[in-house]
Design a protein around this motif. Structure first.
Motif, PDB file in Angstrom:
ATOM      1  N   GLY A   1       0.834  -1.190   0.000  1.00 49.09           N
ATOM      2  CA  GLY A   1       0.000   0.000   0.000  1.00 49.09           C
ATOM      3  C   GLY A   1       0.868   1.240   0.000  1.00 49.09           C
ATOM      4  N   ALA A   2       0.242   2.407   0.003  1.00 44.98           N
ATOM      5  CA  ALA A   2       0.995   3.658  -0.033  1.00 44.98           C
ATOM      6  C   ALA A   2       0.154   4.784   0.534  1.00 44.98           C
ATOM      7  CB  ALA A   2       1.424   3.987  -1.467  1.00 44.98           C
ATOM      8  N   ILE A   3       0.830   5.865   0.835  1.00 45.61           N
ATOM      9  CA  ILE A   3       0.172   7.105   1.258  1.00 45.61           C
ATOM     10  C   ILE A   3      -0.005   7.972   0.022  1.00 45.61           C
ATOM     11  CG2 ILE A   3       0.324   9.182   2.665  1.00 45.61           C
ATOM     12  CD1 ILE A   3       0.106   6.663   4.348  1.00 45.61           C
ATOM     13  N   THR A   4      -1.209   8.448  -0.210  1.00 43.91           N
ATOM     14  CA  THR A   4      -1.407   9.407  -1.294  1.00 43.91           C
ATOM     15  C   THR A   4      -1.673  10.787  -0.717  1.00 43.91           C
ATOM     16  OG1 THR A   4      -2.642   9.966  -3.313  1.00 43.91           O
ATOM     17  CG2 THR A   4      -3.899   8.972  -1.507  1.00 43.91           C
ATOM     18  N   GLN A   5      -1.085  11.759  -1.340  1.00 46.96           N
ATOM     19  CA  GLN A   5      -1.372  13.144  -1.004  1.00 46.96           C
ATOM     20  C   GLN A   5      -2.564  13.601  -1.843  1.00 46.96           C
ATOM     21  OE1 GLN A   5       2.417  15.504  -0.204  1.00 46.96           O
ATOM     22  NE2 GLN A   5       3.148  14.030  -1.704  1.00 46.96           N
ATOM     23  N   ASN A   6      -2.782  14.890  -1.874  1.00 48.19           N
ATOM     24  CA  ASN A   6      -3.816  15.477  -2.719  1.00 48.19           C
ATOM     25  C   ASN A   6      -3.144  16.509  -3.614  1.00 48.19           C
ATOM     26  OD1 ASN A   6      -6.066  16.617  -3.880  1.00 48.19           O
ATOM     27  ND2 ASN A   6      -6.891  17.474  -1.988  1.00 48.19           N
ATOM     28  N   PRO A   7      -2.378  16.055  -4.619  1.00 51.34           N
ATOM     29  CA  PRO A   7      -1.577  16.990  -5.407  1.00 51.34           C
ATOM     30  C   PRO A   7      -2.396  18.015  -6.182  1.00 51.34           C
ATOM     31  CG  PRO A   7      -1.596  14.834  -6.432  1.00 51.34           C
ATOM     32  CD  PRO A   7      -2.218  14.670  -5.081  1.00 51.34           C
ATOM     33  N   VAL A   8      -3.551  17.601  -6.682  1.00 54.23           N
ATOM     34  CA  VAL A   8      -4.403  18.560  -7.382  1.00 54.23           C
ATOM     35  C   VAL A   8      -4.821  19.662  -6.415  1.00 54.23           C
ATOM     36  CG1 VAL A   8      -6.600  18.875  -8.577  1.00 54.23           C
ATOM     37  CG2 VAL A   8      -5.205  16.857  -9.065  1.00 54.23           C
ATOM     38  N   GLY A   9      -5.148  19.261  -5.190  1.00 57.86           N
ATOM     39  CA  GLY A   9      -5.512  20.238  -4.169  1.00 57.86           C
ATOM     40  C   GLY A   9      -4.364  21.156  -3.794  1.00 57.86           C
ATOM     41  N   ILE A  10      -3.151  20.608  -3.759  1.00 56.81           N
ATOM     42  CA  ILE A  10      -1.981  21.432  -3.454  1.00 56.81           C
ATOM     43  C   ILE A  10      -1.811  22.528  -4.510  1.00 56.81           C
ATOM     44  CG2 ILE A  10       0.555  21.448  -3.347  1.00 56.81           C
ATOM     45  CD1 ILE A  10       0.390  18.698  -1.992  1.00 56.81           C
ATOM     46  N   GLY A  11      -1.901  22.148  -5.775  1.00 60.54           N
ATOM     47  CA  GLY A  11      -1.762  23.131  -6.853  1.00 60.54           C
ATOM     48  C   GLY A  11      -2.865  24.171  -6.813  1.00 60.54           C
ATOM     49  N   TYR A  12      -4.092  23.709  -6.621  1.00 62.02           N
ATOM     50  CA  TYR A  12      -5.237  24.614  -6.590  1.00 62.02           C
ATOM     51  C   TYR A  12      -5.117  25.609  -5.433  1.00 62.02           C
ATOM     52  CZ  TYR A  12     -10.093  26.196  -6.576  1.00 62.02           C
ATOM     53  OH  TYR A  12     -11.219  26.970  -6.618  1.00 62.02           O
ATOM     54  N   GLU A  13      -4.824  25.091  -4.237  1.00 61.95           N
ATOM     55  CA  GLU A  13      -4.762  25.953  -3.054  1.00 61.95           C
ATOM     56  C   GLU A  13      -3.594  26.934  -3.116  1.00 61.95           C
ATOM     57  OE1 GLU A  13      -6.937  26.320  -0.716  1.00 61.95           O
ATOM     58  OE2 GLU A  13      -8.261  24.694  -1.342  1.00 61.95           O
ATOM     59  N   THR A  14      -2.525  26.562  -3.825  1.00 59.32           N
ATOM     60  CA  THR A  14      -1.383  27.478  -3.961  1.00 59.32           C
ATOM     61  C   THR A  14      -1.776  28.719  -4.743  1.00 59.32           C
ATOM     62  OG1 THR A  14       0.201  25.658  -3.839  1.00 59.32           O
ATOM     63  CG2 THR A  14       0.973  27.703  -4.843  1.00 59.32           C
ATOM     64  N   VAL A  15      -2.433  28.520  -5.871  1.00 59.60           N
ATOM     65  CA  VAL A  15      -2.864  29.659  -6.690  1.00 59.60           C
ATOM     66  C   VAL A  15      -3.953  30.451  -5.964  1.00 59.60           C
ATOM     67  CG1 VAL A  15      -3.959  30.339  -8.871  1.00 59.60           C
ATOM     68  CG2 VAL A  15      -2.211  28.548  -8.848  1.00 59.60           C
ATOM     69  N   LYS A  16      -4.884  29.755  -5.350  1.00 60.08           N
ATOM     70  CA  LYS A  16      -5.945  30.438  -4.597  1.00 60.08           C
ATOM     71  C   LYS A  16      -5.352  31.305  -3.488  1.00 60.08           C
ATOM     72  CE  LYS A  16      -9.917  29.501  -1.577  1.00 60.08           C
ATOM     73  NZ  LYS A  16     -10.757  28.439  -0.952  1.00 60.08           N
ATOM     74  N   ALA A  17      -4.363  30.759  -2.757  1.00 57.43           N
ATOM     75  CA  ALA A  17      -3.731  31.506  -1.669  1.00 57.43           C
ATOM     76  C   ALA A  17      -3.011  32.738  -2.202  1.00 57.43           C
ATOM     77  CB  ALA A  17      -2.758  30.612  -0.909  1.00 57.43           C
ATOM     78  N   ALA A  18      -2.372  32.618  -3.363  1.00 58.17           N
ATOM     79  CA  ALA A  18      -1.685  33.765  -3.961  1.00 58.17           C
ATOM     80  C   ALA A  18      -2.679  34.878  -4.280  1.00 58.17           C
ATOM     81  CB  ALA A  18      -0.943  33.329  -5.216  1.00 58.17           C
ATOM     82  N   VAL A  19      -3.813  34.513  -4.838  1.00 60.73           N
ATOM     83  CA  VAL A  19      -4.844  35.508  -5.166  1.00 60.73           C
ATOM     84  C   VAL A  19      -5.381  36.158  -3.894  1.00 60.73           C
ATOM     85  CG1 VAL A  19      -7.142  35.826  -6.158  1.00 60.73           C
ATOM     86  CG2 VAL A  19      -5.485  34.353  -7.314  1.00 60.73           C
ATOM     87  N   MET A  20      -5.647  35.348  -2.881  1.00 60.66           N
ATOM     88  CA  MET A  20      -6.143  35.895  -1.608  1.00 60.66           C
ATOM     89  C   MET A  20      -5.132  36.855  -0.990  1.00 60.66           C
ATOM     90  SD  MET A  20      -7.877  32.498   0.111  1.00 60.66           S
ATOM     91  CE  MET A  20      -8.242  33.348   1.656  1.00 60.66           C
ATOM     92  N   SER A  21      -3.841  36.490  -1.065  1.00 58.17           N
ATOM     93  CA  SER A  21      -2.799  37.353  -0.504  1.00 58.17           C
ATOM     94  C   SER A  21      -2.758  38.701  -1.221  1.00 58.17           C
ATOM     95  CB  SER A  21      -1.444  36.657  -0.607  1.00 58.17           C
ATOM     96  OG  SER A  21      -0.406  37.481  -0.124  1.00 58.17           O
TER      97      SER A  21
END
Length: 315
Positions: free
Chosen positions: A262-282
């Protein structure tokens, strides 16, 4: 006549000011994202999430990274070039948590908000970091491996590096969990494969050769985990339990066929989305938390098709 000239001049000033405000309002927002690499499916998934947010928030982004995750100097060059283009904000996933700080200080002085993603930096400069709780995620990996091998035996770690925050946190999260919770499990070694499949394969082979009674191995990212899978397959070590980190077709296939438990999965799509969203909010002056936790899950062949899990797996 003098009053008329004053009125005409005032109208001209108002017109210029109005034109300037319109130009500012219509100015394109540019946000470059510098990732740790491009060779893993993980980064392609991060890119897709960032592009989705860029479309929704009507901003322009670029997404780039070095050819592999050993090229710290190349990543620093990319960061320098991005800053030279005078972006409105910037997203950065540090290969080396210390090496980029001088350039990030420059960005801070220029008033360019820095959003760290995936891997943070040892600095207060980033306004926020969008990331997985890597210590907790690696601790879960340790729990799963311990359970499968019966809470006893020898295990090893193939980590992607010892200079990025993700590399250190995943290594330490796993190692400390084993040491603190599983006294009958011995970690015989922690080795580094630079996140490269071929290098990780050779490193894993050496570990398996030196420890023929090894019961389990943990790979801290996609390249590390697939390197272990390759080594176990090539050496015929069917009794070694493998726990990986990240997703991607190769890991999903290895889990489906039983090569990897088995493995641990992150949420890479969410990471990319939240990065751009955070930049806009900032840029809008909105308050942001210091950490934006994008979550993680453990997956194996029993739950890979669960809708919640399948949504964060990627090819």
């Amino acid at each position: 006549m003098s009053k008329l000239r004053n009125i005409i001049s005032l109208i001209g000033v108002i017109s210029v000011v109005g034109m300037t405000q319109t130009a500012v309002a219509n100015e394109e927002i540019y946000i470059p994202l510098i990732s740790k690499g491009f060779q893993h499916q993980f980064w392609q998934a991060v890119k897709s999430g960032a592009e989705k947010a860029a479309d929704e928030y009507d901003v322009r982004i670029t997404f780039e990274g070095p050819d592999n995750e050993t090229m710290v100097d190349r990543q620093i060059d990319m960061l320098s070039a991005a800053l030279a283009n005078e972006p409105n904000a910037i997203g950065f996933a540090a290969l080396d948590s210390q090496a980029a700080i001088p350039l990030l200080r420059k960005a801070n002085k220029l008033g360019i908000p820095v959003i760290a993603f995936d891997s943070g930096v040892k600095s207060d400069i980033p306004v926020t970091t969008t990331t997985t709780d890597n210590v907790a995620a690696a601790s879960l990996a340790a729990d799963k491996l311990a359970e499968i091998i019966g809470n006893s035996g020898k295990v090893a770690v193939i980590a992607h590096d010892q200079v990025s925050v993700t590399g250190v946190d995943r290594r330490d999260g796993f190692v400390n969990r084993i040491k603190n919770q599983y006294p009958n499990i011995e970690i015989v070694t922690v080795q580094y494969g630079q996140g490269d499949q071929l290098m990780s394969t050779e490193v894993a082979k050496a570990v398996l050769t030196a420890n023929p009674d090894l019961k389990g191995m943990f790979g801290t990212n996609e390249g590390s985990a697939i390197g272990i899978v390759n080594a176990v397959r090539e050496m015929g070590k069917k009794d070694v339990t493998i726990i990986g980190f990240d997703s991607g077709k190769a890991q999903k296939d290895a889990i489906s066929t039983g090569l990897m438990a088995g493995a641990i999965t992150q949420n890479p799509v969410g990471i990319g989305y939240e990065t751009v969203k955070a930049a806009v909010m900032s840029l809008k002056g909105e308050e942001l938390p210091k950490i934006i936790d994008t979550g993680f899950y453990y997956y194996d062949k029993n739950n890979m098709n669960d809708p919640k899990i399948a949504a964060v797996l990627y090819d």
